[in-house]
Scaffold this active site. Structure first.
Site, PDB file in Angstrom:
ATOM      1  N   CYS A 172      66.759 -17.466 -61.888  1.00 58.71           N
ATOM      2  CA  CYS A 172      66.714 -16.316 -60.989  1.00 58.71           C
ATOM      3  C   CYS A 172      67.868 -15.396 -61.387  1.00 58.71           C
ATOM      4  O   CYS A 172      68.575 -15.661 -62.354  1.00 58.71           O
ATOM      5  CB  CYS A 172      66.838 -16.767 -59.534  1.00 58.71           C
ATOM      6  SG  CYS A 172      68.483 -17.319 -59.139  1.00 58.71           S
ATOM      7  N   ASP A 199      78.011 -18.717 -51.680  1.00 56.19           N
ATOM      8  CA  ASP A 199      77.090 -17.816 -50.985  1.00 56.19           C
ATOM      9  C   ASP A 199      77.816 -16.763 -50.156  1.00 56.19           C
ATOM     10  O   ASP A 199      77.175 -15.882 -49.584  1.00 56.19           O
ATOM     11  CB  ASP A 199      76.145 -18.607 -50.078  1.00 56.19           C
ATOM     12  CG  ASP A 199      75.170 -19.419 -50.883  1.00 56.19           C
ATOM     13  OD1 ASP A 199      74.490 -20.284 -50.309  1.00 56.19           O
ATOM     14  OD2 ASP A 199      75.107 -19.207 -52.112  1.00 56.19           O
ATOM     15  N   ARG A 208      64.777 -12.422 -47.447  1.00 58.49           N
ATOM     16  CA  ARG A 208      64.600 -13.847 -47.733  1.00 58.49           C
ATOM     17  C   ARG A 208      65.593 -14.694 -46.938  1.00 58.49           C
ATOM     18  O   ARG A 208      65.339 -15.848 -46.647  1.00 58.49           O
ATOM     19  CB  ARG A 208      64.828 -14.116 -49.227  1.00 58.49           C
ATOM     20  CG  ARG A 208      63.790 -13.503 -50.115  1.00 58.49           C
ATOM     21  CD  ARG A 208      63.937 -13.994 -51.534  1.00 58.49           C
ATOM     22  NE  ARG A 208      63.987 -15.460 -51.558  1.00 58.49           N
ATOM     23  CZ  ARG A 208      64.154 -16.159 -52.688  1.00 58.49           C
ATOM     24  NH1 ARG A 208      64.330 -15.546 -53.837  1.00 58.49           N
ATOM     25  NH2 ARG A 208      64.175 -17.479 -52.647  1.00 58.49           N
ATOM     26  N   ARG A 245      69.583 -21.863 -63.434  1.00 59.73           N
ATOM     27  CA  ARG A 245      69.227 -22.789 -62.344  1.00 59.73           C
ATOM     28  C   ARG A 245      68.356 -23.952 -62.849  1.00 59.73           C
ATOM     29  O   ARG A 245      67.227 -24.148 -62.419  1.00 59.73           O
ATOM     30  CB  ARG A 245      68.500 -22.047 -61.210  1.00 59.73           C
ATOM     31  CG  ARG A 245      69.111 -20.750 -60.737  1.00 59.73           C
ATOM     32  CD  ARG A 245      70.296 -20.893 -59.829  1.00 59.73           C
ATOM     33  NE  ARG A 245      70.063 -21.580 -58.580  1.00 59.73           N
ATOM     34  CZ  ARG A 245      69.658 -21.007 -57.446  1.00 59.73           C
ATOM     35  NH1 ARG A 245      69.343 -19.737 -57.454  1.00 59.73           N
ATOM     36  NH2 ARG A 245      69.526 -21.703 -56.336  1.00 59.73           N
ATOM     37  N   PRO A 246      68.806 -24.723 -63.822  1.00 56.89           N
ATOM     38  CA  PRO A 246      67.992 -25.853 -64.301  1.00 56.89           C
ATOM     39  C   PRO A 246      67.844 -26.932 -63.222  1.00 56.89           C
ATOM     40  O   PRO A 246      68.541 -26.899 -62.204  1.00 56.89           O
ATOM     41  CB  PRO A 246      68.788 -26.382 -65.483  1.00 56.89           C
ATOM     42  CG  PRO A 246      70.180 -25.957 -65.235  1.00 56.89           C
ATOM     43  CD  PRO A 246      70.106 -24.661 -64.484  1.00 56.89           C
ATOM     44  N   VAL A 247      66.945 -27.898 -63.458  1.00 57.96           N
ATOM     45  CA  VAL A 247      66.773 -29.013 -62.513  1.00 57.96           C
ATOM     46  C   VAL A 247      66.996 -30.357 -63.221  1.00 57.96           C
ATOM     47  O   VAL A 247      66.490 -31.401 -62.784  1.00 57.96           O
ATOM     48  CB  VAL A 247      65.395 -28.985 -61.828  1.00 57.96           C
ATOM     49  CG1 VAL A 247      65.274 -27.821 -60.857  1.00 57.96           C
ATOM     50  CG2 VAL A 247      64.261 -28.923 -62.878  1.00 57.96           C
ATOM     51  N   LYS A 250      69.059 -21.320 -43.107  1.00 58.15           N
ATOM     52  CA  LYS A 250      67.952 -21.308 -44.086  1.00 58.15           C
ATOM     53  C   LYS A 250      68.072 -22.521 -45.004  1.00 58.15           C
ATOM     54  O   LYS A 250      67.098 -23.219 -45.258  1.00 58.15           O
ATOM     55  CB  LYS A 250      68.029 -20.033 -44.909  1.00 58.15           C
ATOM     56  CG  LYS A 250      67.201 -20.038 -46.192  1.00 58.15           C
ATOM     57  CD  LYS A 250      67.261 -18.756 -46.970  1.00 58.15           C
ATOM     58  CE  LYS A 250      68.418 -18.607 -47.885  1.00 58.15           C
ATOM     59  NZ  LYS A 250      68.314 -19.343 -49.149  1.00 58.15           N
ATOM     60  N   ASN A 251      69.292 -22.783 -45.482  1.00 52.63           N
ATOM     61  CA  ASN A 251      69.475 -23.828 -46.498  1.00 52.63           C
ATOM     62  C   ASN A 251      69.499 -25.234 -45.935  1.00 52.63           C
ATOM     63  O   ASN A 251      69.567 -26.203 -46.694  1.00 52.63           O
ATOM     64  CB  ASN A 251      70.725 -23.549 -47.331  1.00 52.63           C
ATOM     65  CG  ASN A 251      70.526 -22.317 -48.205  1.00 52.63           C
ATOM     66  OD1 ASN A 251      69.404 -21.809 -48.337  1.00 52.63           O
ATOM     67  ND2 ASN A 251      71.594 -21.814 -48.776  1.00 52.63           N
TER      68      ASN A 251
HETATM   69  C1  EPZ Z   1      71.744 -24.418 -53.052  1.00 51.54           C
HETATM   70  O1  EPZ Z   1      71.100 -24.087 -54.254  1.00 51.54           O
HETATM   71  C2  EPZ Z   1      71.540 -23.215 -52.136  1.00 51.54           C
HETATM   72  N1  EPZ Z   1      70.105 -23.019 -51.909  1.00 51.54           N
HETATM   73  C3  EPZ Z   1      72.152 -21.970 -52.781  1.00 51.54           C
HETATM   74  O2  EPZ Z   1      71.993 -20.887 -51.863  1.00 51.54           O
HETATM   75  C4  EPZ Z   1      73.636 -22.221 -53.007  1.00 51.54           C
HETATM   76  O3  EPZ Z   1      74.210 -21.105 -53.644  1.00 51.54           O
HETATM   77  C5  EPZ Z   1      73.817 -23.471 -53.878  1.00 51.54           C
HETATM   78  O4  EPZ Z   1      73.161 -24.599 -53.255  1.00 51.54           O
HETATM   79  C6  EPZ Z   1      75.284 -23.831 -54.085  1.00 51.54           C
HETATM   80  O5  EPZ Z   1      75.901 -24.058 -52.842  1.00 51.54           O
HETATM   81  C7  EPZ Z   1      69.474 -23.818 -51.010  1.00 51.54           C
HETATM   82  O6  EPZ Z   1      70.060 -24.720 -50.422  1.00 51.54           O
HETATM   83  C8  EPZ Z   1      68.009 -23.551 -50.790  1.00 51.54           C
HETATM   84  P1  EPZ Z   1      73.053 -26.442 -56.829  1.00 51.54           P
HETATM   85  P2  EPZ Z   1      70.900 -25.245 -55.390  1.00 51.54           P
HETATM   86  O7  EPZ Z   1      72.023 -27.399 -57.307  1.00 51.54           O
HETATM   87  O8  EPZ Z   1      70.673 -26.554 -54.739  1.00 51.54           O
HETATM   88  C9  EPZ Z   1      73.637 -26.195 -61.528  1.00 51.54           C
HETATM   89  C10 EPZ Z   1      71.413 -18.738 -51.151  1.00 51.54           C
HETATM   90  O9  EPZ Z   1      71.921 -17.642 -51.428  1.00 51.54           O
HETATM   91  N2  EPZ Z   1      72.555 -27.197 -61.592  1.00 51.54           N
HETATM   92  O10 EPZ Z   1      74.153 -26.950 -55.957  1.00 51.54           O
HETATM   93  O11 EPZ Z   1      69.899 -24.750 -56.356  1.00 51.54           O
HETATM   94  C11 EPZ Z   1      73.140 -24.869 -61.003  1.00 51.54           C
HETATM   95  O12 EPZ Z   1      72.584 -24.103 -62.050  1.00 51.54           O
HETATM   96  C12 EPZ Z   1      71.213 -19.758 -52.257  1.00 51.54           C
HETATM   97  O13 EPZ Z   1      71.075 -19.105 -49.997  1.00 51.54           O
HETATM   98  C13 EPZ Z   1      72.245 -27.755 -62.831  1.00 51.54           C
HETATM   99  O14 EPZ Z   1      72.847 -27.426 -63.863  1.00 51.54           O
HETATM  100  O15 EPZ Z   1      72.339 -25.238 -56.075  1.00 51.54           O
HETATM  101  C14 EPZ Z   1      74.394 -24.258 -60.438  1.00 51.54           C
HETATM  102  O16 EPZ Z   1      75.122 -23.666 -61.494  1.00 51.54           O
HETATM  103  C15 EPZ Z   1      71.573 -19.205 -53.622  1.00 51.54           C
HETATM  104  N3  EPZ Z   1      71.250 -28.688 -62.889  1.00 51.54           N
HETATM  105  C16 EPZ Z   1      75.170 -25.473 -59.896  1.00 51.54           C
HETATM  106  O17 EPZ Z   1      74.607 -26.613 -60.551  1.00 51.54           O
HETATM  107  C17 EPZ Z   1      70.560 -29.088 -61.765  1.00 51.54           C
HETATM  108  O18 EPZ Z   1      69.677 -29.961 -61.888  1.00 51.54           O
HETATM  109  C18 EPZ Z   1      75.020 -25.688 -58.398  1.00 51.54           C
HETATM  110  O19 EPZ Z   1      73.646 -25.681 -58.101  1.00 51.54           O
HETATM  111  C19 EPZ Z   1      70.890 -28.512 -60.533  1.00 51.54           C
HETATM  112  C20 EPZ Z   1      71.885 -27.567 -60.455  1.00 51.54           C
END
Ligand code: EPZ
Length: 429
Positions: free
Chosen positions: A125, A315, A407, A130-132, A22-23
């Site tokens: 969520c 995960d 999902r 989950r900020p960007v 999925k990811n």
């Molecule tokens: C991806 O999410 C996956 N989703 C998640 O899987 C997975 O848990 C995560 O990576 C970590 O491996 C998909 O690939 C669609 P991150 P993502 O950006 O990209 C913080 C599942 O169950 N952060 O690596 O959103 C964030 O809040 C899902 O399949 C910021 O602070 O994860 C988190 O604490 C759940 N600012 C950490 O970084 C940002 O701009 C890691 O998030 C981006 C992230």
């Protein structure tokens, strides 16, 4: 709302087909926006999130056709063909983005191809805010102007994106994918340091290279992207889902079973395989199959900490906690990636598990067995950990709100019942 009923106690014995990741599929689908030519993706899983991404891309004007089920060794992944010819609407609406945070992955491609994009801010969520900010900071470094207005991200790069040196303050899978996609069409060279190294990032990078992108350092924490004027179409098979593989490995371990998983690879499991081996689970791989068994030995407690790849995957944290809840001894699980990813704990405790959360760590004292109960699913991986606990528990378990499960897991009750589990989906209309 559907729910799942399980009567525990049956060892899992048999074969399970593993679907595409999925990811990996979600960013790969977003990559179709980078070219006006045909991108064909195969081995796509049948999941709600994939359908949501299809709706979002269609809303943006991408022509999508499903080329039916394509069997790859008995696994019926979907094949999709996506064509993002001119012009494409450039607004990703709130109603679609709120359903799936990965929608933010269209931002980089839209910005790179058309110099503008409006994408709803993905809300938080269950597992965290989950900020960007890391995504947006990188796009500014590439020369984009970013405005946050009425819950939307409005991004412009009138003169196009310019390559830059980007150092991520912390590892982010999505930001690495978003920025890497944008950089493929930026002018000049972009270096992304502290990049995520998850296999799904590598799969996306390999597909982008097949589309004509110039990317070095794939699989490392430093990516070097040299922009090109345009990308072409490609045919790409999505890598197997390592989290689905790990989930069924835990199911076999918890029920004292012996299963063969097809359409996957042991090397995708690395840190997880180490933890399972320490817990007394036999795991072996042979090309595209993985065998997991635990027939006579008891499960042993072990400590783990979630970390970016190649560390233990967050995960898989909820699933392995369910396993450690019925292992001999005490285990400590530390969640370092998300701030609220222990929502499965109170539900597991209602089944008799002995787990105490202290901040970002949980102390798990193994108990001989769990007892079935009515449970509430809260997020994707927490939901499946409750299913795993139900498979090993005495008596009957009901997992409510299984839309969370759908999902990220395809036909979970079918795949488990085919290996002897007593499990069924009850549709409450
Ligand atoms: C991806 O999410 C996956 N989703 C998640 O899987 C997975 O848990 C995560 O990576 C970590 O491996 C998909 O690939 C669609 P991150 P993502 O950006 O990209 C913080 C599942 O169950 N952060 O690596 O959103 C964030 O809040 C899902 O399949 C910021 O602070 O994860 C988190 O604490 C759940 N600012 C950490 O970084 C940002 O701009 C890691 O998030 C981006 C992230």
């Amino acid at each position: 709302m559907d729910r799942i009923r399980i009567r525990g106690g049956n060892p899992l014995l048999g074969t399970i087909s593993i679907g595409g990741a999925k990811n990996a599929a979600l960013p790969l689908m977003a990559a179709s926006l980078l070219t006006s030519q045909k991108l064909t993706l195969s081995n796509l899983p049948h999941l709600v999130d994939i359908t949501t991404m299809v709706h979002l891309l269609a809303e943006l004007g991408v022509a999508i056709s499903m080329d039916g089920n394509v069997s790859n060794g008995g696994n019926f992944g979907r094949a999709l063909t996506l064509v993002a010819s001119e012009p494409v609407q450039k607004i990703a609406p709130y109603d679609l983005v709120r359903r799936m945070r990965a929608s933010v992955l269209v931002l980089g491609p839209l910005l790179a191809r058309w110099g503008q994009a409006t994408v709803s801010l993905p809300g938080g969520c269950a597992i965290g805010t989950r900020p960007v900010d890391i995504h947006l900071g990188a796009f500014k470094a590439l020369g984009a102007e970013i405005e946050l207005k009425e819950g939307y991200i409005k991004a412009h790069a009138k003169k196009g994106l310019k390559g830059a040196n980007i150092l991520f303050p912390s590892v982010s899978v999505g930001a690495t994918e978003n920025v890497m996609m944008a950089a493929t069409l930026a002018e000049g060279e972009t270096q992304i340091s502290n990049a995520a190294r998850e296999p799904e990032v590598g799969d996306l990078a390999n597909c982008l290279v097949a589309m004509g992108a110039n990317i070095e350092g794939i699989g490392t924490d430093t990516l070097k992207v040299t922009g090109v004027s345009e990308l072409k179409g490609a045919n790409h098979e999505v890598i197997p889902d390592r989290i689905e593989t790990g989930t069924y490995a835990v199911a076999a371990a918890m029920t004292g079973g012996d299963i063969i998983m097809k359409g996957t690879r042991l090397e995708l499991l690395n840190a997880l395989a180490d933890v399972l081996a320490k817990a007394g689970v036999e795991i072996a791989g042979d090309g595209t199959t993985v065998r997991v068994r635990r027939v006579n030995s008891s499960l042993k407690g072990t400590d783990l900490m979630t970390e970016p790849y190649p560390g233990f995957p967050t995960d898989m944290q909820a699933q392995v906690m369910a396993l450690l809840a019925v292992a001999d001894g005490v285990s400590m699980i530390t969640e370092t990636i998300f701030e609220n990813r222990f929502m499965h704990v109170p539900e597991l405790c209602r089944m008799g598990a002995d787990i105490n959360v202290h901040g970002s760590s949980a102390i798990v004292r193994g108990v001989p067995t769990l007892s079935g109960a009515q449970l509430m699913a809260t997020d994707l991986r927490a939901s499946v950990s409750l299913v795993l606990a139900g498979l090993a528990a005495n008596g009957e378990t009901f997992v409510n709100r299984v839309y969370h499960l759908d999902r990220g897991y395809e036909r979970v009750e079918e795949k488990l019942s085919a290996c002897g589990a007593e499990i069924e989906r009850i549709s409450d209309g």
